[in-house]
Enzyme design. Structure first.
Site, PDB file in Angstrom:
ATOM      1  N   VAL A 149       0.810  -1.220   0.000  1.00 21.64           N
ATOM      2  CA  VAL A 149       0.000   0.000   0.000  1.00 21.64           C
ATOM      3  C   VAL A 149       0.845   1.272   0.000  1.00 21.64           C
ATOM      4  O   VAL A 149       0.315   2.369  -0.175  1.00 21.64           O
ATOM      5  CB  VAL A 149      -0.988   0.048   1.201  1.00 21.64           C
ATOM      6  CG1 VAL A 149      -2.065  -1.009   1.057  1.00 21.64           C
ATOM      7  CG2 VAL A 149      -0.254  -0.096   2.533  1.00 21.64           C
ATOM      8  N   ARG A 151       5.266   2.930   0.072  1.00 17.60           N
ATOM      9  CA  ARG A 151       6.690   2.647   0.061  1.00 17.60           C
ATOM     10  C   ARG A 151       7.457   3.907   0.427  1.00 17.60           C
ATOM     11  O   ARG A 151       7.073   5.008   0.042  1.00 17.60           O
ATOM     12  CB  ARG A 151       7.063   2.196  -1.349  1.00 17.60           C
ATOM     13  CG  ARG A 151       8.465   1.710  -1.518  1.00 17.60           C
ATOM     14  CD  ARG A 151       8.603   1.033  -2.860  1.00 17.60           C
ATOM     15  NE  ARG A 151       8.257  -0.383  -2.775  1.00 17.60           N
ATOM     16  CZ  ARG A 151       9.157  -1.326  -2.516  1.00 17.60           C
ATOM     17  NH1 ARG A 151      10.407  -1.005  -2.299  1.00 17.60           N
ATOM     18  NH2 ARG A 151       8.805  -2.583  -2.469  1.00 17.60           N
ATOM     19  N   GLY A 155      11.309   1.523   4.178  1.00 14.33           N
ATOM     20  CA  GLY A 155      10.552   0.289   4.162  1.00 14.33           C
ATOM     21  C   GLY A 155       9.398   0.356   3.205  1.00 14.33           C
ATOM     22  O   GLY A 155       9.152   1.392   2.598  1.00 14.33           O
ATOM     23  N   HIS A 156       8.712  -0.768   3.048  1.00 12.37           N
ATOM     24  CA  HIS A 156       7.466  -0.727   2.295  1.00 12.37           C
ATOM     25  C   HIS A 156       6.364  -1.245   3.188  1.00 12.37           C
ATOM     26  O   HIS A 156       6.614  -1.978   4.152  1.00 12.37           O
ATOM     27  CB  HIS A 156       7.579  -1.460   0.964  1.00 12.37           C
ATOM     28  CG  HIS A 156       7.757  -2.935   1.075  1.00 12.37           C
ATOM     29  ND1 HIS A 156       8.943  -3.513   1.448  1.00 12.37           N
ATOM     30  CD2 HIS A 156       6.888  -3.957   0.846  1.00 12.37           C
ATOM     31  CE1 HIS A 156       8.802  -4.831   1.449  1.00 12.37           C
ATOM     32  NE2 HIS A 156       7.565  -5.124   1.089  1.00 12.37           N
ATOM     33  N   ASP A 271       9.873  14.894  10.681  1.00 16.73           N
ATOM     34  CA  ASP A 271       9.635  14.560   9.274  1.00 16.73           C
ATOM     35  C   ASP A 271       8.172  14.804   8.907  1.00 16.73           C
ATOM     36  O   ASP A 271       7.542  13.990   8.238  1.00 16.73           O
ATOM     37  CB  ASP A 271      10.053  13.112   8.990  1.00 16.73           C
ATOM     38  CG  ASP A 271      10.336  12.866   7.515  1.00 16.73           C
ATOM     39  OD1 ASP A 271      10.507  13.852   6.762  1.00 16.73           O
ATOM     40  OD2 ASP A 271      10.385  11.690   7.107  1.00 16.73           O
ATOM     41  N   SER A 465      -5.544  30.600  42.605  1.00 14.60           N
ATOM     42  CA  SER A 465      -4.089  30.572  42.422  1.00 14.60           C
ATOM     43  C   SER A 465      -3.609  29.177  42.016  1.00 14.60           C
ATOM     44  O   SER A 465      -4.339  28.195  42.165  1.00 14.60           O
ATOM     45  CB  SER A 465      -3.394  30.968  43.732  1.00 14.60           C
ATOM     46  OG  SER A 465      -3.534  29.912  44.669  1.00 14.60           O
ATOM     47  N   LYS A 572      16.135  56.530  34.843  1.00 16.21           N
ATOM     48  CA  LYS A 572      15.335  55.296  34.765  1.00 16.21           C
ATOM     49  C   LYS A 572      15.328  54.771  33.329  1.00 16.21           C
ATOM     50  O   LYS A 572      15.747  55.471  32.404  1.00 16.21           O
ATOM     51  CB  LYS A 572      13.885  55.588  35.192  1.00 16.21           C
ATOM     52  CG  LYS A 572      13.746  56.016  36.638  1.00 16.21           C
ATOM     53  CD  LYS A 572      12.281  56.332  36.919  1.00 16.21           C
ATOM     54  CE  LYS A 572      12.071  56.699  38.388  1.00 16.21           C
ATOM     55  NZ  LYS A 572      10.637  56.971  38.657  1.00 16.21           N
TER      56      LYS A 572
HETATM   57  N1  LIG Z   1      -0.816   2.314   8.599  1.00 15.00           N
HETATM   58  C1  LIG Z   1      -0.767   2.512   7.279  1.00 15.00           C
HETATM   59  N2  LIG Z   1      -1.871   2.325   6.509  1.00 15.00           N
HETATM   60  C2  LIG Z   1      -1.812   2.524   5.176  1.00 15.00           C
HETATM   61  N3  LIG Z   1      -0.713   2.903   4.512  1.00 15.00           N
HETATM   62  C3  LIG Z   1       0.421   3.098   5.213  1.00 15.00           C
HETATM   63  C4  LIG Z   1       0.464   2.906   6.624  1.00 15.00           C
HETATM   64  N4  LIG Z   1       1.711   3.173   7.060  1.00 15.00           N
HETATM   65  C5  LIG Z   1       2.422   3.527   5.960  1.00 15.00           C
HETATM   66  N5  LIG Z   1       1.654   3.479   4.844  1.00 15.00           N
HETATM   67  C6  LIG Z   1       2.080   3.828   3.476  1.00 15.00           C
HETATM   68  O1  LIG Z   1       3.418   3.467   3.294  1.00 15.00           O
HETATM   69  C7  LIG Z   1       4.203   4.632   3.007  1.00 15.00           C
HETATM   70  C8  LIG Z   1       5.567   4.485   3.617  1.00 15.00           C
HETATM   71  O2  LIG Z   1       5.466   4.329   4.999  1.00 15.00           O
HETATM   72  P1  LIG Z   1       6.475   5.128   5.938  1.00 15.00           P
HETATM   73  O3  LIG Z   1       6.328   6.564   5.690  1.00 15.00           O
HETATM   74  O4  LIG Z   1       6.282   4.682   7.337  1.00 15.00           O
HETATM   75  O5  LIG Z   1       7.868   4.564   5.338  1.00 15.00           O
HETATM   76  P2  LIG Z   1       9.309   5.221   5.296  1.00 15.00           P
HETATM   77  O6  LIG Z   1      10.150   4.291   4.549  1.00 15.00           O
HETATM   78  O7  LIG Z   1       9.750   5.554   6.676  1.00 15.00           O
HETATM   79  O8  LIG Z   1       9.065   6.558   4.474  1.00 15.00           O
HETATM   80  P3  LIG Z   1      10.069   7.797   4.233  1.00 15.00           P
HETATM   81  O9  LIG Z   1      10.747   7.592   2.936  1.00 15.00           O
HETATM   82  O10 LIG Z   1       9.131   8.984   4.192  1.00 15.00           O
HETATM   83  O11 LIG Z   1      10.971   7.867   5.401  1.00 15.00           O
HETATM   84  C9  LIG Z   1       3.387   5.801   3.544  1.00 15.00           C
HETATM   85  O12 LIG Z   1       3.691   7.015   2.927  1.00 15.00           O
HETATM   86  C10 LIG Z   1       1.970   5.331   3.258  1.00 15.00           C
HETATM   87  O13 LIG Z   1       1.613   5.597   1.926  1.00 15.00           O
HETATM   88 CA   LIG Z   2       7.215   8.469   5.232  1.00 16.96          CA
HETATM   89 CA   LIG Z   3      10.500   7.437   7.561  1.00 15.30          CA
HETATM   90 CA   LIG Z   4       6.779   7.686   0.486  1.00 20.24          CA
END
Ligand SMILES: Nc1ncnc2c1ncn2[C@@H]1O[C@H](COP(=O)(O)OP(=O)(O)OP(=O)(O)O)[C@@H](O)[C@H]1O
Ligand SMILES: [Ca+2]
Ligand SMILES: [Ca+2]
Ligand SMILES: [Ca+2]
Length: 595
Positions: A149, A151, A155-156, A271, A465, A572
């Protein structure tokens, strides 16, 4: 990993219009569409390096200065405004933000190249890094993974489902962070902290709910509530970049509410950007949730941080100067609000160092369409968040009581700022306290709304107070694990003198006002003038230059400077002296009194 681009990226491609002549490439880690300019983390293979100034016109800024600032940022005098006449579109509409290169290098251990981050090149030998986190090992048994959903760089995220227990058949989101990418101790610590922060802050209405953390040999899995409504960024793009003012307000109120909560807990997010706010559902009036505590940290009220982290478009000037605190988040909210109101970024350039230069030196454009049709309160609101002097910026709670957002039915949260200000007041000299008391008598309704709300949160005693106990109780009522970790409550020890006396509302106002913030208010001249009149009748007294220098903690070399502050007629403080005295001196080191 790294091959899947997903719908999120596709929608960003459609909304993106970085610069007229820019070629787009898809970065190899699949994160997002990036323009092929030096703002990238590297260059596409076989592409010759461009000069650091790709613009068709000569840069007015010197390059490569030797300063403590990030490379390419030079500390020369301020320009009045961005050179917008050079751009057809002065500030392109929002697109995904990139993390500051320096912070990525620090975290990922290597200078990121075009393409997947090389996994074998850490700064420390892989074997010496401990990649066990102590999280549950049974991810597969407890959860089922669905489609991707989202990335990011770190992480993704996939949707999923719980397989058993309370969470059986319940939709979840899982942020999957590859251990192979954790090539430095900092990167590992970041993941540990991200989980700790999420866990300890979880529960706030506008903050993503944490469920669980698991790990196996390859990944860390952060299991959390699933948000179905997509990123705030995508909604801004879907609306062509701009929000109607009333819709923008509803967004900004939620952002400020959750950020004020983080700040009270002693957490700085670092961030804040439209990619890190998700809508819970696709409904127009869906709630927002703050996500991604990957760059966040615990911070004590008097602590200053110095790591440069964040995303370039949203980074505050004092972060680039390597000395910052909670106010850095407020700046980022200012950038987000600016984008919501006009559809453009306040600080834009083609390169990272170019963005930094505009952040440090130029004032955002408030002249072009649609700014003339924006309410004056809206404009004032943004300006008071995007003040380059962090001391002049509103706190998140103050912003919630700003006339642009004011709503008497809204519950105002406790503000850690009043603790910092009251502490400073308790340690101030009698003359300074007298000056503050006089000034407090001249405050206008705009300031009093906030002060009254804060005083009420301290739960005044029957006689009206408060004392140390009230400050203690109010803080403890808001305590979470995060507040314990960030050691916010230590500030109470520095307020001990309040244990033995009472403070009524009038004195609280004197104690909890910030001169620097007031100086940024339109009505400052009137407030200061009226305040001085009160000071003349009840606080002003004969003072020698020597005494004044001692009050200000400056040495004899400053005497000449201070002479204008004292009236020759009666010895003053003059009006000038009164305002300068309240402001405090930042004389050059030569004037500082040896301690
Ligand atoms: N709880 C959630 N429900 C739905 N989508 C989510 C959720 N958490 C994260 N995502 C999706 O995944 C994306 C990446 O998550 P996140 O921002 O935590 O990753 P990151 O790798 O730390 O990102 P960045 O490059 O901004 O540091 C988010 O922008 C969002 O689109
Ligand atoms: Ca992010
Ligand atoms: Ca991040
Ligand atoms: Ca992103």
């Amino acid at each position: 990993m790294g091959q899947c681009y997903g719908k999120v990226n596709q929608s960003k491609l459609n909304g993106e219009e970085e610069a007229n002549t820019t070629t787009y490439v898809v970065s190899g880690d699949g994160n997002q569409i990036q323009p092929l300019t030096p703002v990238n983390y590297g260059r596409a293979k076989n592409t010759p390096a461009r000069s650091s100034n790709p613009s068709p016109w000569p840069s007015p800024f010197p390059h490569g200065s030797a300063s403590p600032l990030p490379s390419g940022v030079s500390p020369s005098p301020a320009r009045t405004s961005t050179p917008r006449r050079f751009f057809r579109r002065p500030f392109p509409p929002p697109s995904p933000a990139k993390h500051i290169k320096a912070s990525l290098i620090k975290r990922l251990g290597v200078k990121p190249k075009e393409g997947p981050i090389p996994e074998e090149r850490g700064t420390e030998p892989e074997q010496s890094l401990d990649k066990s986190f102590g999280y549950g090992k049974n991810f597969g048994a407890k959860y089922e993974l669905g489609k991707e959903v989202g990335r990011g760089h770190f992480g993704h995220t996939c949707s999923g489902r719980g397989k058993k227990g309370d969470i059986k058949d319940h939709p979840i989101a899982v942020k999957i962070i590859s251990k192979a990418k954790m090539t430095t101790a900092i990167a590992i610590e970041d993941v540990r902290r991200e989980v700790k922060l999420l866990k300890s802050l979880s529960g706030h209405k506008y903050l993503i709910k944490y469920y669980d953390a698991c790990e196996d040999a390859n990944n860390v899995y952060i299991v959390m509530e699933l948000c179905d409504g997509g990123e705030l960024l995508d909604r801004i793009l879907a609306r062509g970049g701009k929000y109607p003012e009333d819709d923008a307000k509803a967004i900004v109120v939620q952002i400020l509410t959750v950020v004020s909560f983080c700040h009270l807990q002693g957490v700085v997010h670092r961030d804040l950007k439209p990619e890190n706010f998700l809508f819970t559902s696709s409904r127009e009036d869906s709630d927002l949730k703050l996500i991604d505590f990957g760059l966040s940290d615990f911070i004590r009220p008097d602590e200053r941080l110095n790591y440069i982290v964040g995303s370039a478009y949203y980074v505050a000037p004092e972060v680039l100067h390597r000395s910052y605190s909670l106010e850095a988040d407020i700046w980022s909210i200012g950038v987000i609000t600016y984008i919501l109101l006009c559809g453009s970024r306040p600080f834009w350039a083609r390169t990272e160092s170019g963005i930094f230069r505009t952040v440090l030196r130029t004032e955002p454009n408030y002249d072009d369409v649609p700014w003339p049709s924006c309410s004056s309160e809206g404009k004032d609101f943004v300006k008071r968040l995007l003040n380059k002097d962090y001391r002049k910026r509103m706190s998140a709670v103050q912003a919630l009581t700003h006339p642009w957002l004011r709503d008497d039915s809204r519950v105002i949260p406790l503000d850690i700022l009043i603790y910092k200000l009251v502490k400073a007041y308790l340690h101030a000299t009698p003359l300074r306290r007298a000056a503050l008391k006089a000034l407090a008598k001249a405050l206008t309704e705009n300031e009093l709304v906030y002060l009254r709300a804060q005083f009420m949160l301290l739960g005044p005693n029957k006689d009206g107070s408060v004392s140390l106990e009230n400050f203690k109780t109010a803080l403890m009522q808001n305590a979470t694990d995060a507040m314990r970790e960030s050691r916010v409550t230590e500030i109470l020890h520095t307020m001990e003198s309040l244990a033995y006396r009472k403070m009524y509302f009038e004195e609280f106002c004197a104690a909890a006002i910030s001169i620097h913030q007031l100086e940024a208010v339109d009505a400052w001249e009137e407030i200061a003038t009226a305040g001085f009149q009160h000071f003349e009748t009840e606080g002003n007294r004969v003072i020698t230059i020597e005494e004044l220098a001692r009050e200000l903690n400056v040495g004899a070399s400053a005497y000449g400077h201070l002479r204008d502050w004292v009236r020759s007629s009666d010895g003053k403080l003059s009006y000038l002296g009164f305002t300068k005295f309240l402001h405090g001196v930042t004389l050059r080191a030569a004037h500082a009194r040896p301690r």
